[in-house]
Enzyme design. Structure first.
Site, PDB file in Angstrom:
ATOM      1  N   GLY A   1       0.834  -1.207   0.000  1.00 58.01           N
ATOM      2  CA  GLY A   1       0.000   0.000   0.000  1.00 58.01           C
ATOM      3  C   GLY A   1       0.864   1.251   0.000  1.00 58.01           C
ATOM      4  O   GLY A   1       2.031   1.208  -0.398  1.00 58.01           O
ATOM      5  N   ALA A   2       0.258   2.375   0.449  1.00 57.77           N
ATOM      6  CA  ALA A   2       0.942   3.686   0.393  1.00 57.77           C
ATOM      7  C   ALA A   2       1.460   3.904  -1.030  1.00 57.77           C
ATOM      8  O   ALA A   2       2.629   4.214  -1.253  1.00 57.77           O
ATOM      9  CB  ALA A   2       2.068   3.789   1.417  1.00 57.77           C
ATOM     10  N   LEU A   3       0.559   3.720  -1.969  1.00 54.20           N
ATOM     11  CA  LEU A   3       0.962   3.656  -3.376  1.00 54.20           C
ATOM     12  C   LEU A   3       1.398   5.009  -3.932  1.00 54.20           C
ATOM     13  O   LEU A   3       0.876   6.050  -3.549  1.00 54.20           O
ATOM     14  CB  LEU A   3      -0.192   3.112  -4.227  1.00 54.20           C
ATOM     15  CG  LEU A   3      -0.710   1.729  -3.828  1.00 54.20           C
ATOM     16  CD1 LEU A   3      -1.753   1.254  -4.832  1.00 54.20           C
ATOM     17  CD2 LEU A   3       0.410   0.709  -3.694  1.00 54.20           C
ATOM     18  N   HIS A   4       2.368   4.953  -4.838  1.00 55.78           N
ATOM     19  CA  HIS A   4       2.843   6.144  -5.540  1.00 55.78           C
ATOM     20  C   HIS A   4       2.998   5.769  -7.013  1.00 55.78           C
ATOM     21  O   HIS A   4       2.700   4.628  -7.413  1.00 55.78           O
ATOM     22  CB  HIS A   4       4.153   6.646  -4.931  1.00 55.78           C
ATOM     23  CG  HIS A   4       5.197   5.579  -4.775  1.00 55.78           C
ATOM     24  ND1 HIS A   4       5.774   4.932  -5.838  1.00 55.78           N
ATOM     25  CD2 HIS A   4       5.737   5.019  -3.664  1.00 55.78           C
ATOM     26  CE1 HIS A   4       6.644   4.056  -5.412  1.00 55.78           C
ATOM     27  NE2 HIS A   4       6.639   4.062  -4.086  1.00 55.78           N
TER      28      HIS A   4
ATOM     29  N   GLY B   1       5.365   4.902  -8.759  1.00 56.00           N
ATOM     30  CA  GLY B   1       6.174   3.698  -9.026  1.00 56.00           C
ATOM     31  C   GLY B   1       5.300   2.444  -9.043  1.00 56.00           C
ATOM     32  O   GLY B   1       5.426   1.590  -9.930  1.00 56.00           O
ATOM     33  N   HIS B   2       4.396   2.341  -8.066  1.00 51.78           N
ATOM     34  CA  HIS B   2       3.485   1.190  -8.027  1.00 51.78           C
ATOM     35  C   HIS B   2       2.563   1.186  -9.241  1.00 51.78           C
ATOM     36  O   HIS B   2       2.257   0.136  -9.807  1.00 51.78           O
ATOM     37  CB  HIS B   2       2.620   1.225  -6.766  1.00 51.78           C
ATOM     38  CG  HIS B   2       3.386   1.099  -5.485  1.00 51.78           C
ATOM     39  ND1 HIS B   2       3.535   2.142  -4.614  1.00 51.78           N
ATOM     40  CD2 HIS B   2       4.032   0.053  -4.934  1.00 51.78           C
ATOM     41  CE1 HIS B   2       4.238   1.748  -3.564  1.00 51.78           C
ATOM     42  NE2 HIS B   2       4.555   0.493  -3.732  1.00 51.78           N
TER      43      HIS B   2
ATOM     44  N   ASP C   1      13.892  -1.869  -5.339  1.00 57.32           N
ATOM     45  CA  ASP C   1      14.294  -2.834  -4.307  1.00 57.32           C
ATOM     46  C   ASP C   1      15.039  -3.961  -5.024  1.00 57.32           C
ATOM     47  O   ASP C   1      14.503  -5.064  -5.195  1.00 57.32           O
ATOM     48  CB  ASP C   1      13.054  -3.351  -3.570  1.00 57.32           C
ATOM     49  CG  ASP C   1      12.357  -2.231  -2.825  1.00 57.32           C
ATOM     50  OD1 ASP C   1      12.888  -1.768  -1.814  1.00 57.32           O
ATOM     51  OD2 ASP C   1      11.279  -1.792  -3.283  1.00 57.32           O
TER      52      ASP C   1
ATOM     53  N   ARG D   1       8.521   5.457   1.707  1.00 54.58           N
ATOM     54  CA  ARG D   1       9.218   6.027   2.874  1.00 54.58           C
ATOM     55  C   ARG D   1       9.641   7.486   2.647  1.00 54.58           C
ATOM     56  O   ARG D   1      10.017   8.155   3.605  1.00 54.58           O
ATOM     57  CB  ARG D   1      10.412   5.161   3.262  1.00 54.58           C
ATOM     58  CG  ARG D   1       9.985   3.833   3.883  1.00 54.58           C
ATOM     59  CD  ARG D   1      11.116   3.101   4.565  1.00 54.58           C
ATOM     60  NE  ARG D   1      10.626   2.004   5.395  1.00 54.58           N
ATOM     61  CZ  ARG D   1      10.533   0.732   5.000  1.00 54.58           C
ATOM     62  NH1 ARG D   1      10.916   0.384   3.787  1.00 54.58           N
ATOM     63  NH2 ARG D   1      10.072  -0.201   5.826  1.00 54.58           N
TER      64      ARG D   1
HETATM   65  O1  PAF Z   1       8.298  -4.332  -1.892  1.00 56.75           O
HETATM   66  C1  PAF Z   1       7.326  -4.433  -1.111  1.00 56.75           C
HETATM   67  O2  PAF Z   1       6.464  -3.561  -1.021  1.00 56.75           O
HETATM   68  C2  PAF Z   1       7.220  -5.657  -0.211  1.00 56.75           C
HETATM   69  O3  PAF Z   1       8.480  -6.094   0.209  1.00 56.75           O
HETATM   70  C3  PAF Z   1       6.423  -6.817  -0.860  1.00 56.75           C
HETATM   71  C4  PAF Z   1       7.109  -7.334  -2.088  1.00 56.75           C
HETATM   72  C5  PAF Z   1       5.022  -6.341  -1.201  1.00 56.75           C
HETATM   73  C6  PAF Z   1       6.295  -7.982   0.127  1.00 56.75           C
HETATM   74  O4  PAF Z   1       5.631  -7.619   1.291  1.00 56.75           O
END
Ligand code: PAF
Length: 280
Positions: free
Chosen positions: A33-36, A38-39, A153, A190
């Site tokens: 969640g806390a989408l931006h 990038g998501h 990541d 973050r």
């Molecule tokens: O990258 C993330 O947001 C988390 O590590 C993931 C892949 C959703 C697993 O909880």
């Protein structure tokens, strides 16, 4: 079509079974969640690979240590769902913790290789066990054909790719390039913790990395370039956990002059820990 939100595995399976019966391919976008933006890029890339996209929203307690930010991790489900609907996600799976980890749950995935590279794992020793466990569950729960992960990541991307391969999970993990602000700062949930001044300062992370990558490409030894990057970041007010040049796939220390490398960094600005990486 209105976006469906499901919160248990039975309802999730009912939806994904319909897709499979129609011969439709699906992609999963795992998120906390806390989408931006990038998501949202992950969703859009998912739509390029598959007919249907399921986005999961679950703040996974198993990947946070007791002293970390599980309690204060941003939770913004209403706006997340609005953004997902706009982006064209077909289904949201947002389970409560006891659906993912019911009473008696004891199993986890034991990792090595890129998960023990001495990068994130050194500073967050519990982290990848928690990630791999939840991701393995999300893969089997959604039974998706593709899984979209951000390169931001990078160690996580390599760990999950290796795990899917090692466990013969019938899913293709797709890495998606990092989305950045104009300053170069990688988008991250973050970033919300940064003060205005820190936000401005944070752009130096990417600039320092790209400079080090340029030096390595020009022939400088990776150890020299990363040491200089660490010094530069420290001077700029970062508390550096690591700056490292690693094999781009295994994340092992570089051995060969011609192997593909990735430069990775983790550093604190005030109370916020930021990570980033670039290809060399
Ligand atoms: O990258 C993330 O947001 C988390 O590590 C993931 C892949 C959703 C697993 O909880």
């Amino acid at each position: 079509m209105t976006l469906k939100i499901v919160r248990n595995i039975l309802d999730l399976r009912k939806e994904t079974a319909k897709w499979r019966a129609e011969g439709l391919a699906s992609a999963v976008v795992p998120t906390m969640g806390a989408l931006h933006a990038g998501h949202i890029t992950l969703v859009r890339e998912g739509l390029k690979h598959a007919d249907r996209v399921v986005t999961t929203i679950f703040v996974n307690p198993k990947q946070f240590a007791a002293h970390e930010d599980l309690g204060r991790y941003p939770r913004t489900e209403t706006s997340d769902i609005a953004q997902l609907e706009e982006a064209g996600t077909h289904l949201v799976f947002a389970p409560p913790p006891d659906v993912v980890y019911p009473p008696g749950f004891v199993t986890s995935v034991i990792l090595a290789g890129p998960a023990k590279a001495g990068l994130e794992d050194k500073f967050r020793p519990h982290f990848f066990d928690g990630v791999a466990t939840v991701v393995a569950k999300l893969f089997t729960q959604t039974q998706a054909d593709f899984a979209m992960f951000g390169e931001k990541d990078y160690q996580q991307l390599m760990v999950v790719t290796r795990m899917a391969r090692d466990l013969d999970l019938p899913i293709k993990v797709v890495g998606v390039p990092t989305v950045r602000e104009e300053s170069g700062l990688a988008l991250s949930s973050r970033n919300a913790y940064l003060s205005k001044a820190e936000h401005h300062q944070a752009a130096a992370l990417y600039q320092t990395l790209t400079q080090a990558a340029r030096k390595i490409r020009a022939g400088q030894a990776p150890s020299r370039a990363t040491a200089a990057a660490r010094r530069a970041l420290t001077t700029l007010g970062f508390r550096v956990d690591y700056v490292a040049a690693r094999n781009a796939e295994t994340l092992a220390l570089p051995k060969d002059k011609d192997e593909p490398l990735r430069l990775l960094v983790a550093a604190w600005l005030g109370k916020t820990r930021l990570i980033d990486n670039v290809a060399v």
